[in-house]
Write a protein that holds these residues in place. Structure first.
Motif, mmCIF file in Angstrom:
data_model
loop_
_atom_site.group_PDB
_atom_site.id
_atom_site.type_symbol
_atom_site.label_atom_id
_atom_site.label_comp_id
_atom_site.label_asym_id
_atom_site.label_seq_id
_atom_site.Cartn_x
_atom_site.Cartn_y
_atom_site.Cartn_z
ATOM 1 N N GLU A 215 0.840 -1.185 0.000
ATOM 2 C CA GLU A 215 0.000 0.000 0.000
ATOM 3 C C GLU A 215 0.879 1.241 0.000
ATOM 4 O O GLU A 215 1.967 1.234 0.579
ATOM 5 N N LYS A 216 0.410 2.305 -0.641
ATOM 6 C CA LYS A 216 1.155 3.563 -0.627
ATOM 7 C C LYS A 216 1.211 4.107 0.797
ATOM 8 O O LYS A 216 0.218 4.087 1.519
ATOM 9 N N GLY A 217 2.395 4.573 1.162
ATOM 10 C CA GLY A 217 2.583 5.091 2.505
ATOM 11 C C GLY A 217 3.031 4.038 3.495
ATOM 12 O O GLY A 217 3.395 4.360 4.636
ATOM 13 N N GLN A 218 3.028 2.779 3.077
ATOM 14 C CA GLN A 218 3.440 1.689 3.958
ATOM 15 C C GLN A 218 4.953 1.724 4.191
ATOM 16 O O GLN A 218 5.722 1.953 3.269
ATOM 17 N N VAL A 219 5.363 1.506 5.443
ATOM 18 C CA VAL A 219 6.787 1.488 5.787
ATOM 19 C C VAL A 219 7.242 0.040 5.931
ATOM 20 O O VAL A 219 6.628 -0.742 6.660
ATOM 21 N N LEU A 220 8.300 -0.312 5.189
ATOM 22 C CA LEU A 220 8.825 -1.681 5.204
ATOM 23 C C LEU A 220 10.316 -1.664 5.474
ATOM 24 O O LEU A 220 11.003 -0.666 5.235
ATOM 25 N N GLU A 221 10.816 -2.791 5.949
ATOM 26 C CA GLU A 221 12.259 -2.941 6.122
ATOM 27 C C GLU A 221 12.818 -3.631 4.884
ATOM 28 O O GLU A 221 12.228 -4.578 4.364
ATOM 29 N N GLY A 222 13.935 -3.127 4.409
ATOM 30 C CA GLY A 222 14.569 -3.726 3.231
ATOM 31 C C GLY A 222 16.071 -3.745 3.368
ATOM 32 O O GLY A 222 16.637 -3.220 4.333
ATOM 33 N N VAL A 223 16.710 -4.373 2.394
ATOM 34 C CA VAL A 223 18.176 -4.473 2.365
ATOM 35 C C VAL A 223 18.663 -3.893 1.043
ATOM 36 O O VAL A 223 18.124 -4.221 -0.024
ATOM 37 N N VAL A 224 19.655 -3.015 1.112
ATOM 38 C CA VAL A 224 20.215 -2.411 -0.093
ATOM 39 C C VAL A 224 20.848 -3.509 -0.945
ATOM 40 O O VAL A 224 21.781 -4.191 -0.513
ATOM 41 N N LYS A 225 20.318 -3.681 -2.153
ATOM 42 C CA LYS A 225 20.772 -4.747 -3.044
ATOM 43 C C LYS A 225 21.803 -4.256 -4.050
ATOM 44 O O LYS A 225 22.766 -4.935 -4.355
ATOM 45 N N ASN A 226 21.572 -3.046 -4.571
ATOM 46 C CA ASN A 226 22.471 -2.509 -5.599
ATOM 47 C C ASN A 226 22.406 -0.989 -5.579
ATOM 48 O O ASN A 226 21.358 -0.412 -5.287
ATOM 49 N N ILE A 227 23.544 -0.347 -5.883
ATOM 50 C CA ILE A 227 23.617 1.110 -5.908
ATOM 51 C C ILE A 227 24.047 1.556 -7.300
ATOM 52 O O ILE A 227 25.043 1.066 -7.838
ATOM 53 N N THR A 228 23.281 2.465 -7.887
ATOM 54 C CA THR A 228 23.628 3.026 -9.200
ATOM 55 C C THR A 228 23.767 4.540 -9.040
ATOM 56 O O THR A 228 23.518 5.092 -7.971
ATOM 57 N N SER A 229 24.141 5.193 -10.139
ATOM 58 C CA SER A 229 24.323 6.641 -10.081
ATOM 59 C C SER A 229 22.999 7.373 -9.916
ATOM 60 O O SER A 229 22.961 8.497 -9.433
ATOM 61 N N TYR A 230 21.889 6.724 -10.324
ATOM 62 C CA TYR A 230 20.594 7.400 -10.280
ATOM 63 C C TYR A 230 19.723 6.959 -9.103
ATOM 64 O O TYR A 230 18.670 7.542 -8.852
ATOM 65 N N GLY A 231 20.151 5.933 -8.360
ATOM 66 C CA GLY A 231 19.325 5.503 -7.241
ATOM 67 C C GLY A 231 19.800 4.222 -6.594
ATOM 68 O O GLY A 231 20.881 3.705 -6.902
ATOM 69 N N VAL A 232 18.952 3.692 -5.699
ATOM 70 C CA VAL A 232 19.308 2.506 -4.908
ATOM 71 C C VAL A 232 18.192 1.470 -5.047
ATOM 72 O O VAL A 232 17.011 1.791 -4.873
ATOM 73 N N PHE A 233 18.574 0.204 -5.349
ATOM 74 C CA PHE A 233 17.605 -0.890 -5.399
ATOM 75 C C PHE A 233 17.587 -1.580 -4.041
ATOM 76 O O PHE A 233 18.629 -1.969 -3.509
ATOM 77 N N VAL A 234 16.378 -1.727 -3.507
ATOM 78 C CA VAL A 234 16.208 -2.295 -2.170
ATOM 79 C C VAL A 234 15.391 -3.577 -2.268
ATOM 80 O O VAL A 234 14.327 -3.605 -2.912
ATOM 81 N N ASP A 235 15.891 -4.662 -1.642
ATOM 82 C CA ASP A 235 15.183 -5.940 -1.594
ATOM 83 C C ASP A 235 14.224 -5.911 -0.410
ATOM 84 O O ASP A 235 14.643 -5.800 0.742
ATOM 85 N N LEU A 236 12.938 -6.031 -0.710
ATOM 86 C CA LEU A 236 11.913 -5.994 0.335
ATOM 87 C C LEU A 236 11.495 -7.391 0.772
ATOM 88 O O LEU A 236 10.449 -7.573 1.399
ATOM 89 N N GLY A 237 12.339 -8.393 0.452
ATOM 90 C CA GLY A 237 12.018 -9.773 0.801
ATOM 91 C C GLY A 237 11.514 -10.540 -0.395
ATOM 92 O O GLY A 237 10.535 -11.298 -0.306
#
Length: 586
Positions: A215-237
């Motif tokens: 849902e929009k506005g939902q807060v989740l815990e994630g792990v940084v999977k990959n970092i690029t120049s334009y942003g960060v990919f996060v694994d949410l499980g």
């Protein structure tokens, strides 16, 4: 009836095969059928590539004797049971008939081949049904690992060990793991297995579960999977989301690695996602208070602030006065100067600067700043410092097609129109006359203090040479010159470094009827002089043509006088004396 129920082994032991084959003992038809039925029901047909079950009846130092319920017992080398050191009499084992009768008439069996055939059957079945199998990782090989599955050596590619790249393969050696058979090549007897496929299947299930609850506005815990120049990919499980660089921090950053690192755990908020939730937009900075909300309440327009230059563009520079709070200094607010310049001329990235707040909008979170306001406006006393007619030395800053901008001091610029650069030279572009950065003498021609405009002149710093030329090259004066160029409808003749006279074609004619050409030197008479337009027209022909006309006029006058004399005084002797007296007086 008793014969039909007798023990098969007893029947075979009492039956004389040699006499039967030699025809000595005959067997009744019903007995023969009964015998064939006994053999069919109780003895193994020793066909090639058929695996049967046998019982260990005896074990020697080198062999195991196996009863497979055939005509004779078979033997298997104990080497084939090295994996099972606890083999004992009575154990049931799977065997394959290797040799029906060796040179000693012995039935030779193979347990290893039987295991291999059975293993291939189990592998094919597992591959067809997509079953999960256990395998023992034996060793590492080029590009992956060797895994024992049902006694068959299978290949585990490095890319199929885990969903993330594996650098240390040795950590998996001598471990039993679960695998999925992904490829079987019957021709080359190759088997390929994958552990990654099982992980992906688990992740896919997790992903479906997570996506269904997003849902929009939902807060989740994630792990940084990959970092690029334009942003960060996060694994949410099992589900990946992207934190764009602009959503990482309220403060301006150059690269996401300044805020997060790979494998870092963090809380993120879901900002948006598409219809099938395959693209999930996450935010990190949204979990903290906006810096503008923490800005001091007493901060107002006119206050001085300090900050660091974080972005520079041609039109201005953004200065961060607090984490996440920036103000724009437009290039026009960097200097009192009015000529066009770039922000890079005043500040550099990372500079610490002081500025004055010009506008402040807390609702829109916008602020404009100025640097020039820290110093007095130099135009306030401009009439005292630069009165009309005063001479000064300035610096050429830039050009336009119509003139040159000259800086007299920081913030005081004036324009020299192209027509005010030189009294004599015809200039098409100001860059032909001066270079950027040159020092130049100027005279203030006009001054608009309110509009911050100065009109300057350079040619006015020296007398106008055309005032002198007006007399020196007046109409009727004759000057010697050499034709420098033949032009349309005439030629040009330089009289000095300033005056280039034009000679029309009909005025190039010489006394002998021929015309002057390029390089010819002759006398030229000025027939037109225009000081305003700096135009001089000359003629060679006028010199001898005018002389001819003068001679003709004199001749005409003399002829007329002679005729009068002849008709009135020629034969009058009475007047001769008077004529002589008059000539004498002359």
């Amino acid at each position: 009836m008793a014969e039909n129920t007798q023990n098969p082994e007893e029947f075979l032991q009492n039956f004389n095969w040699e006499k039967y084959q030699e025809g000595i003992d005959s067997v009744q038809e019903d007995q023969l059928k009964n015998f064939e039925e006994l053999v069919k029901n109780n003895f193994v047909d020793t066909q090639d590539n058929e695996v049967v079950e046998g019982v260990v009846t005896r074990i020697t130092d080198r062999e195991a004797i196996i009863d497979i319920n055939a005509k004779s017992e078979g033997v298997i080398s104990l080497n084939e049971f090295r994996y099972n050191p606890n083999l004992k009499v009575g154990d049931k084992v799977e065997v394959l008939i290797d040799i029906r009768e060796d040179k000693n008439g012995q039935l030779v069996l193979s347990h290893r081949k039987a295991r291999t055939l059975k293993a291939w059957d189990r592998i094919n079945l597992a591959h067809e049904n997509g079953e999960i199998v256990n395998g023992f990782v034996k060793s590492r090989t080029k590009g992956g690992m060797i895994v024992d599955v049902f006694g068959i050596e299978a290949f585990l590619p490095g890319s199929q060990i885990d969903v993330k790249p594996i650098r240390d393969y040795e950590q998996f050696v001598n471990k039993t793991m679960e695998f999925k058979i992904v490829k079987v090549n019957h021709e080359f007897k190759n088997v390929v297995v994958s552990h990654k496929a099982l992980i992906e299947a688990d992740i896919e299930e997790q992903k479906k579960e997570i996506i269904s609850q997003l849902e929009k506005g939902q807060v989740l815990e994630g792990v940084v999977k990959n970092i690029t120049s334009y942003g960060v990919f996060v694994d949410l499980g099992g589900v990946d989301g992207l934190i764009h660089i602009t959503d990482l921090s309220w403060a301006r950053i150059n690269h996401p690695s300044e805020v997060v690192s790979v494998d870092q755990k963090l809380n993120v908020v879901i900002l948006d996602f598409d219809d099938n939730k395959s693209r999930i937009q996450l935010g990190l900075k949204q979990l903290s208070k906006h810096p503008w909300d923490a800005l001091a309440d007493d901060l107002k327009v006119g206050d001085k602030v300090k900050g660091k230059v974080v972005v520079i563009a041609d039109y201005g520079a953004f200065v961060e006065i607090a984490d996440g709070v920036e103000g724009l200094i437009h290039v026009s607010e960097m200097s009192w100067s009015t000529h066009l310049r770039s922000a890079q001329d005043f500040v550099k990235l990372g500079d610490e600067v002081e500025a004055v707040i010009l506008t402040l909008d807390r609702n829109e979170r916008k602020m404009s700043l100025g640097i020039k306001q820290l110093t007095p406006d130099p135009w306030i006393n401009i009439t005292e410092k630069y009165p009309v007619g005063s001479k000064h030395t300035g610096t050429v800053r830039n050009f336009t097609n119509f003139g040159v901008f000259v800086e007299l001091e920081e913030g005081i610029d004036g324009l020299i129109h192209i027509t005010d650069l030189s009294w004599t030279k015809k200039i098409k572009h100001p860059s032909e006359f001066v270079n950027s950065g040159d020092k130049i003498e100027v005279v203030v021609l006009e001054l608009d203090a309110e509009g911050h405009k100065l009109s300057l002149g350079h040619k006015q710093t020296t007398p106008n040479p055309w005032d002198k030329y007006e007399t020196e090259f007046a109409v009727g004066t004759v000057h010697k010159g050499t034709i420098s160029k033949m032009v349309d409808k005439g030629a040009t003749v330089p009289f000095n470094e300033d005056i280039l006279a034009f000679v029309p074609s009909r005025h190039l004619e010489k006394e002998d009827g021929k015309k002057l050409g390029k390089g010819d030197t002759a006398d030229f008479k000025v027939i037109e002089f225009n000081k305003e337009f700096k135009r001089v027209v000359a003629s060679h022909t006028a010199i001898f043509k005018e002389e001819e006309e003068k001679i003709a006029k004199e001749a005409a006058v003399n002829t007329s006088s002679s005729t009068v004399e002849k008709s009135t005084l020629g034969d009058l002797e009475a007047l001769q004396e008077l004529k002589d007296k008059m000539e004498k007086e002359k």
